[in-house]
Design an enzyme around this catalytic site. Structure first.
Site, PDB file in Angstrom:
ATOM      1  N   ASP A  17      36.066   2.919 -24.062  1.00 50.64           N
ATOM      2  CA  ASP A  17      35.609   4.304 -24.554  1.00 50.64           C
ATOM      3  C   ASP A  17      36.905   5.236 -24.424  1.00 50.64           C
ATOM      4  OD1 ASP A  17      33.108   3.486 -24.602  1.00 50.64           O
ATOM      5  OD2 ASP A  17      32.421   4.509 -23.152  1.00 50.64           O
ATOM      6  N   ASP A  57      39.363  -1.485 -29.005  1.00 56.87           N
ATOM      7  CA  ASP A  57      38.175  -1.237 -28.067  1.00 56.87           C
ATOM      8  C   ASP A  57      36.986  -1.921 -28.149  1.00 56.87           C
ATOM      9  OD1 ASP A  57      36.921  -0.302 -30.705  1.00 56.87           O
ATOM     10  OD2 ASP A  57      36.852   1.668 -30.274  1.00 56.87           O
ATOM     11  N   ARG A  62      34.223  -6.489 -25.352  1.00 58.67           N
ATOM     12  CA  ARG A  62      33.810  -7.835 -24.891  1.00 58.67           C
ATOM     13  C   ARG A  62      34.761  -8.668 -23.826  1.00 58.67           C
ATOM     14  NH1 ARG A  62      33.686  -6.782 -30.470  1.00 58.67           N
ATOM     15  NH2 ARG A  62      35.504  -7.427 -31.028  1.00 58.67           N
ATOM     16  N   ASP A  79      34.491   7.164 -35.505  1.00 63.27           N
ATOM     17  CA  ASP A  79      34.872   6.792 -36.627  1.00 63.27           C
ATOM     18  C   ASP A  79      34.795   7.868 -37.896  1.00 63.27           C
ATOM     19  OD1 ASP A  79      35.728   4.418 -35.677  1.00 63.27           O
ATOM     20  OD2 ASP A  79      34.038   3.247 -36.310  1.00 63.27           O
TER      21      ASP A  79
END
Length: 192
Positions: A17, A57, A62, A79
């Site tokens: 984040d 990010d 992941r 975005d």
């Protein structure tokens, strides 16, 4: 390369984040650089480097097994902030320079660019896939990046051309997504 950088950031304890937020701040700074100074090349480089955070990010999340619904939400919202910053900066600069045609192109790029993720979000809200089309966000950003680089080294009308390409690509993508969703919904209604 992306995985190596993402692994390093995860080892350093950087959150996905935080990278999302940092990338958005960088894009806004790059956009403001152009809006206030007209330095297209510098702004394009700042935006391109900052946009790379958007690739990191998700990879970081992941790798760290920290994928969250909030992280996906935050990424999507920021975005849109970044996309708006780019187009608004271009509109501001073009209008200030008395160049109305490229200002219109930038406004249309913003609107059509916003319709692409909106179409996907609405598709997912009705329970089908909305991921289709020739120009997802990174294709549109790369197109603007090429226009910015060429414009930054003095090729006239390069950014305007890139903006019109984005309008065409985004419009085509929205139409493809509408068709994709329609096909899925018709298939769900068909007797099996």
């Amino acid at each position: 390369m992306r995985d190596a950088v993402a692994r390093l950031l995860v080892r350093l304890g950087v959150s996905p984040d935080a990278v999302t937020i940092l990338g958005t701040v960088g894009v806004v700074v790059g956009a403001l650089t152009y809006a206030t100074t007209g330095w297209m090349l510098a702004a394009t480089v700042i935006v391109a480097v900052s946009t790379a955070c958007d690739l990191l990010d998700g990879t970081m999340a992941r790798l760290a097994r920290r994928t969250t619904t909030f992280g996906a939400f935050l990424d999507s919202v920021l975005d849109r902030v970044a996309d708006a910053a780019i187009c608004v900066a271009l509109v501001y600069r073009y209008v200030g320079d008395g160049q109305l045609r490229p200002a219109v192109a930038a406004m249309l790029a913003l609107v059509t660019g916003y319709l692409v993720p909106y179409a996907r979000a609405r598709a997912e809200a009705v329970g089908v896939s909305g991921e289709a089309g020739i120009a997802p966000r990174f294709v549109r950003l790369k197109t603007l990046g090429v226009g910015g680089l060429l414009g930054g080294v003095g090729l006239p009308h390069a950014m305007e051309g890139a903006l019109w390409c984005v309008v065409a690509l985004a419009t085509a993508t929205v139409l493809q997504r509408i068709r994709h969703v329609h096909r899925q919904l018709v298939a769900h209604r068909a007797p099996h």
